[in-house]
Motif scaffolding. Structure first.
Motif, PDB file in Angstrom:
ATOM      1  N   PRO A 217      10.961  61.300  41.402  1.00  0.00           N
ATOM      2  CA  PRO A 217      11.250  59.870  41.562  1.00  0.00           C
ATOM      3  C   PRO A 217      12.377  59.578  42.562  1.00  0.00           C
ATOM      4  O   PRO A 217      12.448  58.506  43.139  1.00  0.00           O
ATOM      5  CB  PRO A 217      11.650  59.439  40.146  1.00  0.00           C
ATOM      6  CG  PRO A 217      10.946  60.400  39.249  1.00  0.00           C
ATOM      7  CD  PRO A 217      10.941  61.702  39.986  1.00  0.00           C
ATOM      8  N   ILE A 218      13.272  60.546  42.786  1.00  0.00           N
ATOM      9  CA  ILE A 218      14.390  60.310  43.720  1.00  0.00           C
ATOM     10  C   ILE A 218      14.169  60.973  45.072  1.00  0.00           C
ATOM     11  O   ILE A 218      14.483  60.403  46.111  1.00  0.00           O
ATOM     12  CB  ILE A 218      15.729  60.851  43.132  1.00  0.00           C
ATOM     13  CG1 ILE A 218      16.071  60.157  41.824  1.00  0.00           C
ATOM     14  CG2 ILE A 218      16.861  60.666  44.117  1.00  0.00           C
ATOM     15  CD1 ILE A 218      17.411  60.575  41.238  1.00  0.00           C
ATOM     16  N   ILE A 219      13.639  62.180  45.048  1.00  0.00           N
ATOM     17  CA  ILE A 219      13.569  62.962  46.284  1.00  0.00           C
ATOM     18  C   ILE A 219      12.136  63.245  46.692  1.00  0.00           C
ATOM     19  O   ILE A 219      11.283  63.527  45.855  1.00  0.00           O
ATOM     20  CB  ILE A 219      14.321  64.309  46.117  1.00  0.00           C
ATOM     21  CG1 ILE A 219      15.771  64.031  45.706  1.00  0.00           C
ATOM     22  CG2 ILE A 219      14.306  65.125  47.396  1.00  0.00           C
ATOM     23  CD1 ILE A 219      16.512  65.268  45.265  1.00  0.00           C
ATOM     24  N   ASN A 220      11.907  63.174  47.977  1.00  0.00           N
ATOM     25  CA  ASN A 220      10.594  63.486  48.531  1.00  0.00           C
ATOM     26  C   ASN A 220      10.820  64.365  49.759  1.00  0.00           C
ATOM     27  O   ASN A 220      11.289  63.887  50.789  1.00  0.00           O
ATOM     28  CB  ASN A 220       9.900  62.158  48.905  1.00  0.00           C
ATOM     29  CG  ASN A 220       8.478  62.372  49.355  1.00  0.00           C
ATOM     30  OD1 ASN A 220       8.016  63.515  49.451  1.00  0.00           O
ATOM     31  ND2 ASN A 220       7.777  61.297  49.643  1.00  0.00           N
ATOM     32  N   HIS A 221      10.514  65.672  49.612  1.00  0.00           N
ATOM     33  CA  HIS A 221      10.771  66.591  50.718  1.00  0.00           C
ATOM     34  C   HIS A 221       9.499  67.320  51.132  1.00  0.00           C
ATOM     35  O   HIS A 221       8.681  67.664  50.286  1.00  0.00           O
ATOM     36  CB  HIS A 221      11.796  67.654  50.314  1.00  0.00           C
ATOM     37  CG  HIS A 221      13.213  67.168  50.384  1.00  0.00           C
ATOM     38  ND1 HIS A 221      13.608  66.125  51.183  1.00  0.00           N
ATOM     39  CD2 HIS A 221      14.334  67.603  49.756  1.00  0.00           C
ATOM     40  CE1 HIS A 221      14.897  65.945  51.036  1.00  0.00           C
ATOM     41  NE2 HIS A 221      15.364  66.812  50.170  1.00  0.00           N
ATOM     42  N   LYS A 222       9.404  67.594  52.418  1.00  0.00           N
ATOM     43  CA  LYS A 222       8.314  68.431  52.903  1.00  0.00           C
ATOM     44  C   LYS A 222       8.742  69.899  52.765  1.00  0.00           C
ATOM     45  O   LYS A 222       9.921  70.224  52.950  1.00  0.00           O
ATOM     46  CB  LYS A 222       8.019  68.121  54.374  1.00  0.00           C
ATOM     47  CG  LYS A 222       7.253  66.818  54.528  1.00  0.00           C
ATOM     48  CD  LYS A 222       6.587  66.767  55.890  1.00  0.00           C
ATOM     49  CE  LYS A 222       5.540  65.692  55.945  1.00  0.00           C
ATOM     50  NZ  LYS A 222       6.096  64.330  55.923  1.00  0.00           N
ATOM     51  N   CYS A 223       7.773  70.734  52.466  1.00  0.00           N
ATOM     52  CA  CYS A 223       8.089  72.154  52.255  1.00  0.00           C
ATOM     53  C   CYS A 223       7.043  73.006  52.969  1.00  0.00           C
ATOM     54  O   CYS A 223       5.843  72.827  52.763  1.00  0.00           O
ATOM     55  CB  CYS A 223       8.104  72.431  50.750  1.00  0.00           C
ATOM     56  SG  CYS A 223       8.169  74.164  50.311  1.00  0.00           S
ATOM     57  N   ARG A 224       7.500  73.910  53.828  1.00  0.00           N
ATOM     58  CA  ARG A 224       6.584  74.791  54.538  1.00  0.00           C
ATOM     59  C   ARG A 224       6.688  76.198  53.940  1.00  0.00           C
ATOM     60  O   ARG A 224       7.806  76.719  53.760  1.00  0.00           O
ATOM     61  CB  ARG A 224       6.951  74.836  56.031  1.00  0.00           C
ATOM     62  CG  ARG A 224       5.937  75.572  56.908  1.00  0.00           C
ATOM     63  CD  ARG A 224       6.179  75.248  58.378  1.00  0.00           C
ATOM     64  NE  ARG A 224       7.508  75.678  58.816  1.00  0.00           N
ATOM     65  CZ  ARG A 224       7.777  76.881  59.325  1.00  0.00           C
ATOM     66  NH1 ARG A 224       6.813  77.768  59.450  1.00  0.00           N
ATOM     67  NH2 ARG A 224       8.995  77.193  59.705  1.00  0.00           N
ATOM     68  N   ILE A 225       5.536  76.767  53.620  1.00  0.00           N
ATOM     69  CA  ILE A 225       5.551  78.108  53.017  1.00  0.00           C
ATOM     70  C   ILE A 225       5.533  79.137  54.152  1.00  0.00           C
ATOM     71  O   ILE A 225       4.562  79.230  54.910  1.00  0.00           O
ATOM     72  CB  ILE A 225       4.347  78.302  52.076  1.00  0.00           C
ATOM     73  CG1 ILE A 225       4.384  77.217  50.988  1.00  0.00           C
ATOM     74  CG2 ILE A 225       4.349  79.698  51.462  1.00  0.00           C
ATOM     75  CD1 ILE A 225       3.068  76.961  50.316  1.00  0.00           C
ATOM     76  N   ILE A 226       6.618  79.875  54.275  1.00  0.00           N
ATOM     77  CA  ILE A 226       6.751  80.815  55.389  1.00  0.00           C
ATOM     78  C   ILE A 226       6.202  82.196  55.021  1.00  0.00           C
ATOM     79  O   ILE A 226       5.490  82.815  55.795  1.00  0.00           O
ATOM     80  CB  ILE A 226       8.233  80.928  55.836  1.00  0.00           C
ATOM     81  CG1 ILE A 226       8.733  79.558  56.313  1.00  0.00           C
ATOM     82  CG2 ILE A 226       8.407  81.970  56.939  1.00  0.00           C
ATOM     83  CD1 ILE A 226      10.224  79.482  56.561  1.00  0.00           C
ATOM     84  N   LYS A 227       6.505  82.674  53.831  1.00  0.00           N
ATOM     85  CA  LYS A 227       6.099  84.036  53.458  1.00  0.00           C
ATOM     86  C   LYS A 227       5.901  84.143  51.952  1.00  0.00           C
ATOM     87  O   LYS A 227       6.631  83.507  51.174  1.00  0.00           O
ATOM     88  CB  LYS A 227       7.195  85.015  53.912  1.00  0.00           C
ATOM     89  CG  LYS A 227       6.686  86.387  54.199  1.00  0.00           C
ATOM     90  CD  LYS A 227       7.765  87.222  54.853  1.00  0.00           C
ATOM     91  CE  LYS A 227       7.214  88.615  55.118  1.00  0.00           C
ATOM     92  NZ  LYS A 227       8.202  89.496  55.644  1.00  0.00           N
ATOM     93  N   ILE A 228       4.911  84.940  51.567  1.00  0.00           N
ATOM     94  CA  ILE A 228       4.689  85.195  50.137  1.00  0.00           C
ATOM     95  C   ILE A 228       4.714  86.708  49.932  1.00  0.00           C
ATOM     96  O   ILE A 228       4.067  87.452  50.662  1.00  0.00           O
ATOM     97  CB  ILE A 228       3.307  84.656  49.678  1.00  0.00           C
ATOM     98  CG1 ILE A 228       3.193  83.157  50.005  1.00  0.00           C
ATOM     99  CG2 ILE A 228       3.085  84.905  48.186  1.00  0.00           C
ATOM    100  CD1 ILE A 228       1.785  82.602  49.845  1.00  0.00           C
ATOM    101  N   ASN A 229       5.457  87.143  48.934  1.00  0.00           N
ATOM    102  CA  ASN A 229       5.555  88.579  48.632  1.00  0.00           C
ATOM    103  C   ASN A 229       5.361  88.834  47.149  1.00  0.00           C
ATOM    104  O   ASN A 229       5.798  88.039  46.324  1.00  0.00           O
ATOM    105  CB  ASN A 229       6.957  89.088  48.991  1.00  0.00           C
ATOM    106  CG  ASN A 229       6.992  89.659  50.379  1.00  0.00           C
ATOM    107  OD1 ASN A 229       6.077  90.358  50.795  1.00  0.00           O
ATOM    108  ND2 ASN A 229       8.050  89.332  51.097  1.00  0.00           N
ATOM    109  N   TYR A 230       4.736  89.961  46.833  1.00  0.00           N
ATOM    110  CA  TYR A 230       4.636  90.375  45.431  1.00  0.00           C
ATOM    111  C   TYR A 230       5.211  91.767  45.306  1.00  0.00           C
ATOM    112  O   TYR A 230       5.076  92.584  46.230  1.00  0.00           O
ATOM    113  CB  TYR A 230       3.178  90.384  44.969  1.00  0.00           C
ATOM    114  CG  TYR A 230       2.621  89.000  44.750  1.00  0.00           C
ATOM    115  CD1 TYR A 230       2.794  88.351  43.542  1.00  0.00           C
ATOM    116  CD2 TYR A 230       1.930  88.352  45.768  1.00  0.00           C
ATOM    117  CE1 TYR A 230       2.283  87.071  43.344  1.00  0.00           C
ATOM    118  CE2 TYR A 230       1.424  87.079  45.591  1.00  0.00           C
ATOM    119  CZ  TYR A 230       1.595  86.448  44.365  1.00  0.00           C
ATOM    120  OH  TYR A 230       1.102  85.187  44.171  1.00  0.00           O
TER     121      TYR A 230
END
Lengths: 455, 145
Positions: B129-142
């Motif tokens: 409700p307060i914040i709206n941010h864009k997020c880019r996924i750079i890397k995924i690791n397991y």
């Protein structure tokens, strides 16, 4: 003003030996106030650091041949022949500093904490020979010592000509272990990640940022006049980069500020319905998070040439940006589930109340003018963007818009600190720094304004 | 903090998380057996032990997905993301193991909820409700076993 402020704290956790150390440190702190009073002079922008009415250009010219003129730890005096000369603090105050140095050595003899003892000895020496940086580096290693103790020429806020000369101050506090543990966790949440917008800033190794919460027993010198609630030292960018920084939150000072200012101001300026949504306890937590994130943010916004470029405007931008960036970081913590929306709202509300507090403080103490100007810039920005609406007080803050403003201000302030020219920074302050916004609230803040007037 | 219903939901844990809870349970048991403890504290300890015992009954280990599914974010993934200009790295864990100060983020947090099921390179929006941010996924690791 005596420039000494004492707080009642519980000393039960101290051993008899530690109580003796405590007494010596308190006495040393009391004595340093006398030197601060000799530096302070509100009639001149250069206080007593420079000859009265001196032309700043003359100072700059003299400094080209004699760099000691603009050394942070010298007085500038005029000789009989009319020339300017630099007199180091430790020489001018040799007689007064001797007993202070002895007290520190006495406390060092008693201390069983090796690093703290080493720091006291080094500080005792530095007061007499001016080797302040060396003892600051040792102080950074004291970390979570039982006593939080700082003494010497540190802050530069009285030098409104060049923002260079340091004034004497001291504080003595006892570590609050439980609150410090919580603060360490909060630090780790706030300082994760690397901001891209801070590319031009000095890179900071987060592991080197120490944090402690102290039950402060005494403020002396500048800090007593300004009643700070937290601090992040050292001020020197180079030392901070190489050796890290130590952040201290003054719990007793914060509690007093919250009880006397932040919370009563919240009750005076916000809509009654909104007030019911937040408990006093949650708001205190918000105020604490506000100051911790502010001090942490200081470590992220060190720009090597910012002070030189922005001169007397630097502290306005530096302090405001630290508040705004700290809140922005709290927003990211919300996204990661570190706290909930209401807790973030409490931080934002307390930031607004702190803005009023800085204005009110500036009415009785001109030395916090830069904080008040920063507070006015943020408040005017919020009002312009309709993040706050004034209708007989703040009717209801629009938290979404407030956060958009925080993001926007982050970008603007980062620019000024990283690359802004003096003239454009000056224009920004002129456009947004009007105190009129606070005057709208005069009817609600009458009792606070009356408190700032001399009896 | 996010409320987690241990009665109805599966409890996802890493092996390290389970170990931590077992250690806590043992410590509580030892204290209970060895010291005289005020009644209120004893009740609190009992409650916590019951909670932990329920976790031991209902837990399921977080496992790294098969290699061909490791380009998608699921529980246990360590991700590098860019949120509003800030590069960050954290692991998505079950709520009981979440410790944001140690970069362990709950799958129920605003970030966790949005990221689950997303792929490397994707741009997503994290909305509160307060914040709206864009997020880019750079890397995924397991962490593969």
């Amino acid at each position: 003003m005596s420039s000494i402020k004492k707080f009642k704290i519980n000393l039960e956790s101290l051993s008899s030996r530690e109580r003796l150390i405590f007494k010596k440190l308190i006495r040393a702190a009391e004595l340093i106030a006398g030197l601060y009073l000799k530096q302070k002079n509100r009639r001149y922008p250069g206080a007593n650091f420079y000859p009265p009415m001196v032309n700043p250009e003359e100072i700059k010219k003299a400094a080209r041949n004699n760099p000691a003129i603009l050394n942070p730890y010298t007085f500038v005096e005029r000789t009989k022949s009319g020339e300017l000369k630099a007199v180091p603090y430790h020489i001018k105050f040799k007689k007064e500093l001797k007993p202070i140095s002895e007290l520190l050595k006495g406390a060092a003899d008693l201390s069983e904490d090796k690093n703290f003892s080493l720091y006291l000895r080094s500080r005792a020496k530095s007061l007499l020979d001016g080797s302040y940086e060396k003892s600051e580096i040792i102080w950074l290693k004291t970390g979570l010592s039982k006593f939080g103790f700082v003494i010497g020429p540190i802050e530069r806020y009285l030098d409104k000509l060049f923002f260079i000369k340091c004034v004497y101050q001291s504080w003595v506090g006892v570590l609050d272990e439980e609150e410090t543990k919580k603060a360490e966790e909060f630090r780790n949440i706030i300082l994760t990640g690397r901001s891209k917008i801070l590319d031009k800033a000095e890179k900071v190794d987060v592991s080197k940022i120490g944090i402690r919460i102290d039950k402060t027993a005494i403020f002396s010198g500048l800090i007593a006049d300004c009643m700070f609630t937290g601090t992040n030292l050292p001020n020197d960018v180079g030392v901070m980069k190489k050796y890290g920084s130590n952040l201290t939150i003054f719990e007793t000072s914060l509690k007093e500020k919250f009880d006397q200012d932040h919370f009563p101001i919240f009750q005076a300026v916000f809509d009654k319905k909104l007030q019911k949504r937040y408990s006093q306890e949650k708001l205190y937590e918000g105020s604490l998070r506000c100051i911790i994130s502010h001090e942490l943010a200081h470590s992220l916004i060190r720009y090597r040439d910012a002070e030189k470029r922005l001169q007397n405007l630097f502290p306005i931008f530096d302090e405001l940006y630290a508040y705004i960036l700290g809140i922005q970081r709290c927003g990211l913590a919300l996204l990661k589930g570190a706290f909930n929306q209401k807790e973030l709202e409490a931080i934002l509300i307390m930031h607004i109340c702190r803005n009023f507090t800085w204005w009110l403080d500036s009415l009785k103490n001109a030395d916090v003018y830069h904080y008040a100007t920063g507070a006015a810039i943020a408040s005017n920005f919020f009002l312009q963007e309709k993040a706050i609406k004034i209708r007989g007080g703040i009717s209801w803050p629009n938290f979404t818009k407030l956060f958009i403003c925080i993001e926007e201000l982050c970008k603007i302030l980062d620019y000024y600190l990283a690359a802004g020219k003096y003239e454009e920074a000056e224009m920004f302050v002129k456009n947004y720094g009007s105190f009129d916004i606070f005057k709208y609230f005069s009817p609600q803040l009458k009792k606070f304004i009356n408190r700032t007037k001399p009896a | 903090m996010v409320y987690y219903n241990t009665n109805t939901e599966k409890i996802y844990l890493t092996a390290a998380g389970l170990e931590k809870f077992k250690k806590e349970h043992k410590e509580l048991r030892d204290i209970r057996n060895s010291e005289s403890i005020p009644k209120e504290e004893l009740i609190r300890m009992h409650r916590r032990m019951e909670e932990l015992e329920l976790i031991f009954k209902k837990y399921e280990f977080i496992k790294a997905p098969p290699k061909d599914r490791q380009g998608i974010i699921s529980l246990g993934a360590t991700v590098v993301v860019e949120i509003n200009g800030q590069i960050d790295e954290f692991t998505i864990v079950g709520t009981l193991e979440a410790e944001p100060s140690k970069n362990k983020i709950s799958d129920k947090s605003p970030v966790g909820q949005v990221l689950l099921g997303k792929k490397e390179g994707e741009m997503v929006e994290i909305k509160t409700p307060i914040i709206n941010h864009k997020c880019r996924i750079i890397k995924i690791n397991y962490q593969n076993e």
